[in-house]
Design a protein around this motif. Structure first.
Motif, PDB file in Angstrom:
ATOM      1  N   ILE A  11       9.100 -11.509  -0.902  1.00 37.81           N
ATOM      2  CA  ILE A  11       8.805 -12.538  -0.631  1.00 37.81           C
ATOM      3  C   ILE A  11       7.858 -13.238  -2.161  1.00 37.81           C
ATOM      4  CG2 ILE A  11       7.843 -14.314   0.791  1.00 37.81           C
ATOM      5  CD1 ILE A  11       7.785 -12.713   3.160  1.00 37.81           C
ATOM      6  N   ASP A  12       8.723 -14.564  -2.531  1.00 36.94           N
ATOM      7  CA  ASP A  12       8.545 -14.342  -4.084  1.00 36.94           C
ATOM      8  C   ASP A  12       7.182 -15.043  -4.116  1.00 36.94           C
ATOM      9  OD1 ASP A  12       9.192 -16.898  -2.343  1.00 36.94           O
ATOM     10  OD2 ASP A  12      10.175 -17.737  -4.343  1.00 36.94           O
ATOM     11  N   ILE A  13       6.013 -15.563  -3.351  1.00 35.73           N
ATOM     12  CA  ILE A  13       4.892 -15.895  -3.620  1.00 35.73           C
ATOM     13  C   ILE A  13       4.392 -14.977  -3.959  1.00 35.73           C
ATOM     14  CG2 ILE A  13       4.686 -18.129  -2.305  1.00 35.73           C
ATOM     15  CD1 ILE A  13       2.583 -16.694   0.278  1.00 35.73           C
ATOM     16  N   ARG A  14       4.247 -13.784  -3.412  1.00 35.60           N
ATOM     17  CA  ARG A  14       4.013 -12.359  -3.547  1.00 35.60           C
ATOM     18  C   ARG A  14       3.682 -12.259  -4.743  1.00 35.60           C
ATOM     19  NH1 ARG A  14       5.801  -9.794   2.250  1.00 35.60           N
ATOM     20  NH2 ARG A  14       4.277 -11.052   3.739  1.00 35.60           N
ATOM     21  N   THR A  15       2.243 -11.474  -5.072  1.00 39.76           N
ATOM     22  CA  THR A  15       2.161 -10.904  -6.504  1.00 39.76           C
ATOM     23  C   THR A  15       2.297  -9.252  -6.480  1.00 39.76           C
ATOM     24  OG1 THR A  15       0.766 -12.366  -6.715  1.00 39.76           O
ATOM     25  CG2 THR A  15       0.890 -10.916  -8.313  1.00 39.76           C
ATOM     26  N   LEU A  16       1.678  -8.849  -5.721  1.00 36.08           N
ATOM     27  CA  LEU A  16       2.563  -6.925  -5.207  1.00 36.08           C
ATOM     28  C   LEU A  16       3.738  -6.396  -4.621  1.00 36.08           C
ATOM     29  CD1 LEU A  16      -1.089  -6.046  -4.754  1.00 36.08           C
ATOM     30  CD2 LEU A  16      -0.240  -5.643  -7.032  1.00 36.08           C
ATOM     31  N   GLU A  17       3.857  -5.843  -4.684  1.00 30.69           N
ATOM     32  CA  GLU A  17       5.038  -5.438  -3.731  1.00 30.69           C
ATOM     33  C   GLU A  17       4.930  -5.329  -2.403  1.00 30.69           C
ATOM     34  OE1 GLU A  17       2.876  -3.184  -4.799  1.00 30.69           O
ATOM     35  OE2 GLU A  17       3.211  -0.970  -2.869  1.00 30.69           O
ATOM     36  N   ASP A  18       6.147  -5.795  -1.866  1.00 31.90           N
ATOM     37  CA  ASP A  18       6.361  -5.644  -0.057  1.00 31.90           C
ATOM     38  C   ASP A  18       7.221  -4.780   0.291  1.00 31.90           C
ATOM     39  OD1 ASP A  18       8.588  -7.572  -0.499  1.00 31.90           O
ATOM     40  OD2 ASP A  18       7.687  -9.166   0.354  1.00 31.90           O
ATOM     41  N   ASP A  19       7.960  -4.114  -0.643  1.00 30.70           N
ATOM     42  CA  ASP A  19       9.264  -2.838  -0.713  1.00 30.70           C
ATOM     43  C   ASP A  19       9.249  -2.028  -2.198  1.00 30.70           C
ATOM     44  OD1 ASP A  19      11.924  -2.478   1.028  1.00 30.70           O
ATOM     45  OD2 ASP A  19      11.879  -2.023  -1.352  1.00 30.70           O
ATOM     46  N   ALA A  20       9.787  -0.504  -2.041  1.00 33.13           N
ATOM     47  CA  ALA A  20       9.502   0.013  -3.067  1.00 33.13           C
ATOM     48  C   ALA A  20      10.267   1.077  -2.516  1.00 33.13           C
ATOM     49  CB  ALA A  20       8.497   1.254  -3.010  1.00 33.13           C
ATOM     50  N   MET A  21      11.114   1.281  -3.469  1.00 32.79           N
ATOM     51  CA  MET A  21      11.482   2.604  -3.393  1.00 32.79           C
ATOM     52  C   MET A  21      11.467   4.186  -4.739  1.00 32.79           C
ATOM     53  SD  MET A  21      14.328   4.246  -2.126  1.00 32.79           S
ATOM     54  CE  MET A  21      15.450   3.020  -0.937  1.00 32.79           C
ATOM     55  N   VAL A  22      11.200   4.739  -3.817  1.00 36.27           N
ATOM     56  CA  VAL A  22      10.232   5.850  -5.251  1.00 36.27           C
ATOM     57  C   VAL A  22      11.608   7.466  -4.776  1.00 36.27           C
ATOM     58  CG1 VAL A  22       8.441   7.128  -5.675  1.00 36.27           C
ATOM     59  CG2 VAL A  22       7.594   4.664  -4.720  1.00 36.27           C
ATOM     60  N   ASN A  23      11.607   7.496  -6.438  1.00 32.70           N
ATOM     61  CA  ASN A  23      12.550   8.553  -6.356  1.00 32.70           C
ATOM     62  C   ASN A  23      11.268   9.890  -6.639  1.00 32.70           C
ATOM     63  OD1 ASN A  23      14.762   8.645  -5.982  1.00 32.70           O
ATOM     64  ND2 ASN A  23      15.455   6.899  -7.830  1.00 32.70           N
ATOM     65  N   PHE A  24      11.346  10.831  -6.361  1.00 32.09           N
ATOM     66  CA  PHE A  24       9.855  11.400  -7.062  1.00 32.09           C
ATOM     67  C   PHE A  24      10.532  13.665  -7.451  1.00 32.09           C
ATOM     68  CE2 PHE A  24       8.458  14.106  -3.457  1.00 32.09           C
ATOM     69  CZ  PHE A  24       9.273  12.685  -1.699  1.00 32.09           C
ATOM     70  N   ARG A  25      10.133  13.914  -8.111  1.00 33.30           N
ATOM     71  CA  ARG A  25       9.923  15.444  -8.256  1.00 33.30           C
ATOM     72  C   ARG A  25       8.922  15.939  -7.305  1.00 33.30           C
ATOM     73  NH1 ARG A  25      14.373  13.344  -8.675  1.00 33.30           N
ATOM     74  NH2 ARG A  25      15.002  13.684  -9.954  1.00 33.30           N
ATOM     75  N   MET A  26       9.068  17.424  -7.436  1.00 29.82           N
ATOM     76  CA  MET A  26       7.520  18.277  -6.529  1.00 29.82           C
ATOM     77  C   MET A  26       7.923  19.468  -7.518  1.00 29.82           C
ATOM     78  SD  MET A  26       7.991  16.855  -2.786  1.00 29.82           S
ATOM     79  CE  MET A  26       6.872  17.036  -2.405  1.00 29.82           C
ATOM     80  N   ASP A  27       6.769  20.003  -7.308  1.00 28.24           N
ATOM     81  CA  ASP A  27       6.232  21.033  -8.776  1.00 28.24           C
ATOM     82  C   ASP A  27       6.919  22.686  -7.790  1.00 28.24           C
ATOM     83  OD1 ASP A  27       4.594  22.224  -6.056  1.00 28.24           O
ATOM     84  OD2 ASP A  27       2.747  21.291  -7.600  1.00 28.24           O
ATOM     85  N   GLY A  28       7.838  22.927  -7.363  1.00 30.45           N
ATOM     86  CA  GLY A  28       8.354  23.701  -6.452  1.00 30.45           C
ATOM     87  C   GLY A  28      10.230  23.401  -6.402  1.00 30.45           C
ATOM     88  N   GLY A  29       9.967  22.370  -7.551  1.00 35.66           N
ATOM     89  CA  GLY A  29      11.280  22.000  -7.665  1.00 35.66           C
ATOM     90  C   GLY A  29      12.254  21.063  -6.491  1.00 35.66           C
ATOM     91  N   ALA A  30      11.285  20.642  -5.845  1.00 31.32           N
ATOM     92  CA  ALA A  30      12.559  19.835  -4.716  1.00 31.32           C
ATOM     93  C   ALA A  30      12.123  18.157  -5.556  1.00 31.32           C
ATOM     94  CB  ALA A  30      10.960  19.831  -3.119  1.00 31.32           C
TER      95      ALA A  30
END
Ligand code: NAI
Length: 384
Positions: free
Chosen positions: A224-243
């Motif tokens: 919704i373009d009047i918003r400055t901050l995100e209303d949706d996010a896709m996050v890829n991450f890595r974990m310290d046990g290898g996941a």
């Protein structure tokens, strides 16, 4: 276990999360509700507190409550901070320094530096500082953690988690003051949807796998373009046990209601759980048939047995999950008072360190989103 005394700041009449805390804290008869500064309007807070039976311990503000409780011999054993996000740091800090144990709502702070500060105050004072990632209190989430820890699905390859709802999807309502502040950097900080919901999903990934997030790359958008901050996010991450980790969070996913869910895939099996059907855990051992594990079944883990109350087939829901966090805290506080070790199955409540890790992730998501998904270190400096 002697009955403990509980107080709350915020969570006033008509608030979203206050009623869940009142219900959960008292559910097992471990805490009495003794004190509160429940509303940002002093008169409303005192009036509501008195109607709830708090008498002269219904305070007009949190500073007054801190002074009042410090003077008492029968001071509260635990205070819950259920105010808006920007106030969490100063209230939590003041109560920890005043000698109280604190359960702070998420997000614990607005900045990583504040998070580091809370962790160090909790360490220095020796008081308990917990953070309300309350969905980790579900019995089958605890069982999922136990299954993964004992190797039921082997080494973890992939975690797929999400917290996507559709309650801020109406563009015509986006300017409504009750919705708009959440996307206003002056009031919400560097992130909206990830800081509000995404951190529950990310914390859940760490909780069940026992691994911490090391780095992440985020695609953040304001649909919704009047918003400055995100209303949706896709996050890829890595974990310290290898996941490897994948996370989707959204507030514009029309048709989605609560929307917290997690799947964990290991070398010898997979597990799937969803907050909207919390009484079933789906377990797929490699090469076998799908199994549905029911909350309250015989022969589950001690962690699952400790957090289930009604028999199999009767639904347990969110206030009982939060009640498990309170039961953990009651055990932690009582163990300290009695000079004994805490039951390990109760030592699972989310801690200030979890709140700090979340803040570092929030700031990494915001920065990565601005930098076209650049991979960034997601750990607080003190934990690198
Ligand atoms: P809300 O706006 O519905 O209620 C906030 C309450 O705090 C109101 O009663 C208000 O009068 C009171 N308040 C505000 N400033 C105060 C102050 N300085 N002193 C005393 N009282 C004060 O907010 P909501 O949705 O209940 O959220 C509160 C917190 O709980 C937020 O940090 C939010 O992120 C968190 N939350 C956590 C959830 C979870 O699943 N763990 C779910 C929903 C909210």
């Amino acid at each position: 276990m002697a009955k403990l005394k509980w107080g709350m700041i915020g969570g006033g009449e008509g608030s979203q999360i206050g009623p869940a805390h009142q219900l959960s804290a008292r559910l097992d008869g471990l805490f009495d509700f003794c004190a509160g500064a429940l509303d940002h309007r002093p008169d409303y807070g005192v009036d509501y507190g008195q109607r709830l039976g708090l008498g002269d311990r219904a305070y007009g503000g949190w500073q007054e409550m801190l002074q009042g409780e410090k003077k008492r011999d029968d001071r509260i054993d635990l205070v819950t901070v259920a105010t808006p996000n920007s106030t969490h740091f100063e209230i939590t800090k003041a109560f920890l320094e005043g000698g109280f144990n604190v359960l702070c709502e998420k997000p614990m702070t607005m900045t990583v530096e504040e998070g580091e500060h809370i962790v160090s105050i909790a360490k220095k004072t020796g008081n308990i500082c917990a953070v309300n990632y309350g969905y980790t209190g579900y019995s089958l989430v605890r069982h999922m953690k136990a299954m993964i820890a004992r190797g039921d699905i082997g080494k973890i390859r992939l975690v797929n988690t999400e917290f996507a709802h559709g309650h801020h999807a109406d563009a015509a309502d986006a300017d409504n003051p009750r919705v708009r502040w959440r996307y206003d950097p002056a009031l919400a900080g560097v992130s909206a949807q990830f800081a509000d919901c995404g951190i529950h999903a990310l914390h859940m990934a760490s909780f069940v796998t026992g691994q911490n997030v090391t780095k992440l790359s985020a695609d953040t958008v304001s649909c919704i373009d009047i918003r400055t901050l995100e209303d949706d996010a896709m996050v890829n991450f890595r974990m310290d046990g290898g996941a490897v980790g994948r996370l989707w969070t959204s507030s514009i996913a029309i048709g989605r209601q609560h929307g917290l869910a997690i799947q964990v895939f290991g070398e010898t099996g997979g597990l799937r759980w969803s907050q909207e059907q919390p009484n079933q855990l789906y377990y797929m051992p490699l090469g076998e048939r799908l199994q549905v594990i029911e909350r309250g079944e015989a022969n589950l883990s001690p962690e699952a047995d400790r957090t289930t109350r009604v028999t199999i087939g009767h639904a347990e829901g969110m206030p009982l999950a939060f009640a498990n966090i309170y039961a953990d805290l009651a055990e932690a506080i009582s163990a300290r008072k009695e000079g004994r070790a805490i039951d390990p199955a109760a030592n699972l409540y989310p801690k200030a360190e979890d709140g700090l890790r979340s803040m570092a992730a929030v700031h990494a998501v915001a920065a990565s989103g601005k930098a076209d998904g650049e991979w960034l270190d997601a750990r607080p400096k003190s934990m690198r």
